[in-house]
Scaffold this active site. Structure first.
Site, PDB file in Angstrom:
ATOM      1  N   GLU B  94      52.601  79.958  46.257  1.00 34.46           N
ATOM      2  CA  GLU B  94      53.403  78.775  46.567  1.00 34.46           C
ATOM      3  C   GLU B  94      54.692  78.731  45.769  1.00 34.46           C
ATOM      4  OE1 GLU B  94      50.200  78.858  45.808  1.00 34.46           O
ATOM      5  OE2 GLU B  94      49.296  78.430  47.750  1.00 34.46           O
ATOM      6  N   HIS B 163      41.678  69.111  48.710  1.00 36.28           N
ATOM      7  CA  HIS B 163      42.219  69.058  50.067  1.00 36.28           C
ATOM      8  C   HIS B 163      42.607  67.637  50.470  1.00 36.28           C
ATOM      9  CE1 HIS B 163      40.083  72.910  50.100  1.00 36.28           C
ATOM     10  NE2 HIS B 163      40.817  73.267  51.133  1.00 36.28           N
TER      11      HIS B 163
END
Ligand SMILES: Cc1ncc(C[n+]2csc(CCOP(=O)(O)OP(=O)(O)O)c2C)c(N)n1
Ligand SMILES: [Mg+2]
Lengths: 404, 370
Positions: B94, B163
């Site tokens: 990322e 999540h």
């Protein structure tokens, strides 16, 4: 054990074995330091897909990369865990389909890696698993239902990592590798001969923490084995888009550690390579990187549709390389299995039953537990919020008489 | 014949081969006219496709956004339509994705990158805070970073840990980042187009539990509105919306909490209480005008957010409204937020999430005279 008072300056004697381990190998095998650190030219493989033991000349070994065949008892223990692991994977996938589990990233097809990662370690050693490594977690002795709690969805983890020396199954990719490095570093300072095995996938090797963990382990010369299960995909992204290195094991040399590649569907070769890695690490060789060449037979998780990004033919090819059937053939041919197979099948079935029972019942949850484990003792604010929820729950239970 | 990607400046009047091809194929899949029931995911997907078609410097990249079309299918079909150079998978990193986007934005591109989930954007935090947010300021405006970081965020989908984070407050707290979050299908289209048009970096927070929510939307109409706004230099960027008019109290919500606030207002209406619902839409910049106009009118307010309440966007909203509307307030502003605990496992999340009852309890507490 006392810890050296001056933590800031590890003495030279502690740092030097880095060179010593390599030079010892160089002296012993008459090879260059690079040849020692670079993986052998071929992956290490011992029992082929047909279940036959390969001739020594075809096992991929070379000077400095020699691996003795593991003992029969170890192979039998591994086979038992393989059968149990496969049953667990398929039982869990069924439970997800039935809606009893939130999600399950199956290691179907990778059971040899799971089992070898667990069996190569001694009782005092640590393992740091990912979300895909539930079978390895179980093989380290964690209760199957406790191991699946994360996927059952009532808490983030179901076992005590310190008790089992099994890190919490980790989802943020490669963050756990640094924890493994830390555990090994602390063990070293405490004078313990702990080895730490840290797991990650092929895709995860692209993360920054992968680099940091390997470099730290190498610089501090720590007994960590980085075990990469190269199952060829990171969700939909194939390895070719992840790295163009000759292999993932080749990354080791850049950190000054040794790397090796091994057939990840051959539990015999896996144990041979990992057993030696554990021994070397325990004897002070510093960290090692082992890449297991395997395949993710199923979708990433039940939520994924693998047909969108890979051909069925590829899966069929790997079906023929199944880790369990080849071991069954090998052990049967050697007359080691006898009636053991029925006993093992019964054991696998018992674990499956345990999972069905443990994961089917509607697990009772205590909403107030939400506030109990944020800090060692709840803050005033958390006590307030807990009381608020308790009040809501009480009012829900008897809607007629508001308790306010 | 690999298509060359042209930059913004080159693109004026010079449409590349890839873009021409894309335009042709986009026209071929032109959706039916008139309002259609479409999902927020489809609206976002269409916004990306339209922006890529309009401007060849718009690029999409991230994890699994190519062949797979993203784990939420927001980038579905973009690689097929626009080619590997315009929508592509990166290695799994990322910080790499955001850092490379910074460089590309410095060199003529308008990258739109995807973080796979809220908590998986954290490895990019260094890039976001130290570079994305500050480049313009450090260079006294010599460098602009026209980039969008899309983040599927918040809970309510039964996801396991990492999540479901509501991470908007980290970004809102960072000076130099715009932070948008749509709650309706039409806004998803409009706001993503505006984010891509913006010369400033935008954190585009997508409430993942609303990806599959459907509204009747006329995409052709939205497209035309966007074009008209672009021509006239107007835009709704940075504007809050009155999602439901009312007179007795104001519910201030954003992203995933807007449908919950609307449900609470509907329930309150049955009990004879008229609640106005404000959809913040743009957390940064914040639309003080619309929010305060509502609170001055109703005299009472409840702020609703999924994120932990402590040191959050919701606390900022309370502070701002209180500073500006003190003399209009009949009661202290209340908040209904997530508890100050790590986001719970799936079977416990409904205890954590702000719900209709909790909102109505807070409204009841607003010191009503009778
Ligand atoms: C930091 C971070 N980014 C993204 C994700 C989302 N994600 C979960 S698994 C996965 C693929 C990992 O692939 P690999 O490392 O090869 O392991 P495998 O799943 O194949 O076992 C991704 C992208 C994540 N968990 N953490
Ligand atoms: Mg993988």
């Amino acid at each position: 054990m006392t810890i050296s008072a001056d933590h800031s300056a590890p003495d030279r004697a502690q740092r030097l074995p880095a060179e010593d381990a390599v030079s010892e190998a160089v002296r012993k095998f008459g090879i260059t330091a690079e040849d020692y650190m670079l993986p052998a030219h071929h992956q290490i493989e011992m029992v082929g897909p047909d279940g036959r033991l390969k001739a020594e000349s075809e096992q991929g070994t070379e000077p400095g990369h020699e691996y003795p065949l593991p003992a029969d008892e170890e192979l039998l223990a591994a086979y038992e865990q393989l059968v149990v692991g496969r049953r667990v994977n398929d039982q869990n996938s069924a439970l997800v389909r039935q809606g009893r589990m939130a999600v399950y990233p199956s290691s179907h097809g990778q059971e040899a890696c799971q089992v070898a990662a667990a069996l190569c370690l001694s009782a005092g050693d640590w393992i740091f698993p990912t979300y895909r490594d539930a079978v390895a977690v179980m093989a380290r002795g964690v209760d199957p239902v406790e191991a699946m709690t994360i996927f059952r969805g009532d808490w983030h983890s179901g076992y005590d990592p310190a008790k089992h020396k099994v890190g919490i199954q980790c989802t943020p990719l490669t963050t756990q590798l640094l924890h493994a490095v830390g555990v090994a570093h602390a063990a070293k300072l405490r004078g313990e001969d702990t080895v730490v095995l840290a797991m990650c996938g092929d895709g995860a090797t692209s993360e920054g923490d992968f680099h940091e963990a390997l470099n730290f382990a190498a610089v501090f010369h720590l007994p960590v084995i980085f075990f990469v299960q190269n199952n060829k995909y990171a969700i939909s992204v194939p390895l070719s888009q992840q790295s163009v290195a000759p292999s993932l094991a080749h990354k080791a040399v850049g950190y000054g550690m040794a790397g090796e590649r091994v057939d990840g569907n051959d539990v015999v070769a896996l144990l041979a390579v990992l057993d030696r890695a554990v021994k070397l690490a325990r004897d002070g060789s510093g960290p090692l990187l082992v890449e297991a060449n395997t395949y993710r037979m199923q979708a990433h998780t039940n939520a994924d549709d693998a047909s969108r990004y890979r051909p069925d033919g590829e899966v069929a090819e790997w079906l023929a390389k199944d880790p369990i059937s080849r071991m069954k053939t090998y052990l049967t041919d050697r007359g080691l299995l006898d009636d053991g197979d029925a006993r093992i099948a019964a054991k696998a079935e018992a674990v499956a039953t345990q999972l069905r029972e443990g994961l089917s019942e509607d697990v009772p949850v205590d909403p107030l537990e939400l506030f109990r484990h944020v800090f060692s003792a709840p803050t005033p604010q958390l006590k307030e919020q807990s009381a608020m929820l308790a009040d809501e729950l009480a009012r829900e239970a008897s809607p007629e008489e508001p308790t306010k | 014949m690999s298509p060359t990607v042209t930059t913004s400046s080159e693109a004026n009047g010079n449409v590349s081969a890839a873009t021409a091809r894309a335009a042709a194929s986009a026209a071929a899949v032109q959706e039916a006219t008139g309002p259609q029931a479409i999902t927020m995911a489809k609206a976002l997907n269409t916004a990306l496709a339209d922006a890529m078609q309009a401007d060849p410097s718009v690029l999409v990249f991230g994890e699994d956004v190519g062949m797979l079309g993203g784990v939420f299918r927001i980038t579905d079909g973009l690689t097929k339509t626009f080619g590997q150079q315009r929508c592509f998978d990166t290695p799994l990193a990322e910080s790499g994705i955001v850092g490379m986007a910074v460089g590309m934005a410095m060199n003529g591109m308008r990258p739109v990158v995807e973080m796979q989930f809220d908590a998986f954007a954290y490895p990019a935090f260094q890039q976001i805070v130290s570079h994305v947010a500050k480049m313009h300021n450090r260079t006294k405006g010599a460098l602009k970073l026209p980039m969008v970081i899309r983040v599927p965020y918040a809970g309510g989908i039964g996801g396991v840990e990492h999540h479901c984070d509501s991470s908007e407050s980290y970004y809102a707290h960072t000076a130099g980042l715009k932070v948008f979050t749509p709650a309706t299908v039409a806004d998803a289209y409009r706001m993503l187009r505006e984010a891509i048009d913006s010369d400033d970096p935008v954190m585009f927070m997508e409430p993942k539990k609303l990806y599959w929510s459907k509204d009747l939307v006329d995409l052709a109409d939205l497209r035309a509105q966007h074009a008209a706004n672009a021509d006239s230099g107007t835009s709704s960027e940075g504007k809050a919306a009155v999602a439901r008019p009312g007179t007795d109290a104001t519910l201030i919500a954003y992203g995933p909490s807007v449908p919950t606030a609307l449900a609470a207002a509907a329930a309150a209406a049955e009990e004879g209480r008229s609640l106005e619902v404000i959809d913040v839409r743009s957390i940064v910049p914040f639309d003080d005008e619309t929010v305060c106009a509502s609170v001055r009118k109703t005299g009472r307010a409840v702020v609703i957010a999924e994120a932990h309440g402590f040191a959050s966007v919701s606390s900022e909203i309370v502070a701002r409204v209180q500073e500006r509307c003190f003399h209009y307030l009949a009661a202290p502003i209340r908040r209904v937020t997530g508890f100050d605990i790590p986001y719970p496992a799936p079977k416990l999340e409904h205890y954590y999430l702000p719900g209709v009852d909790r909102i109505l309890d807070a409204v009841d507490d607003l010191q009503w005279e009778n």
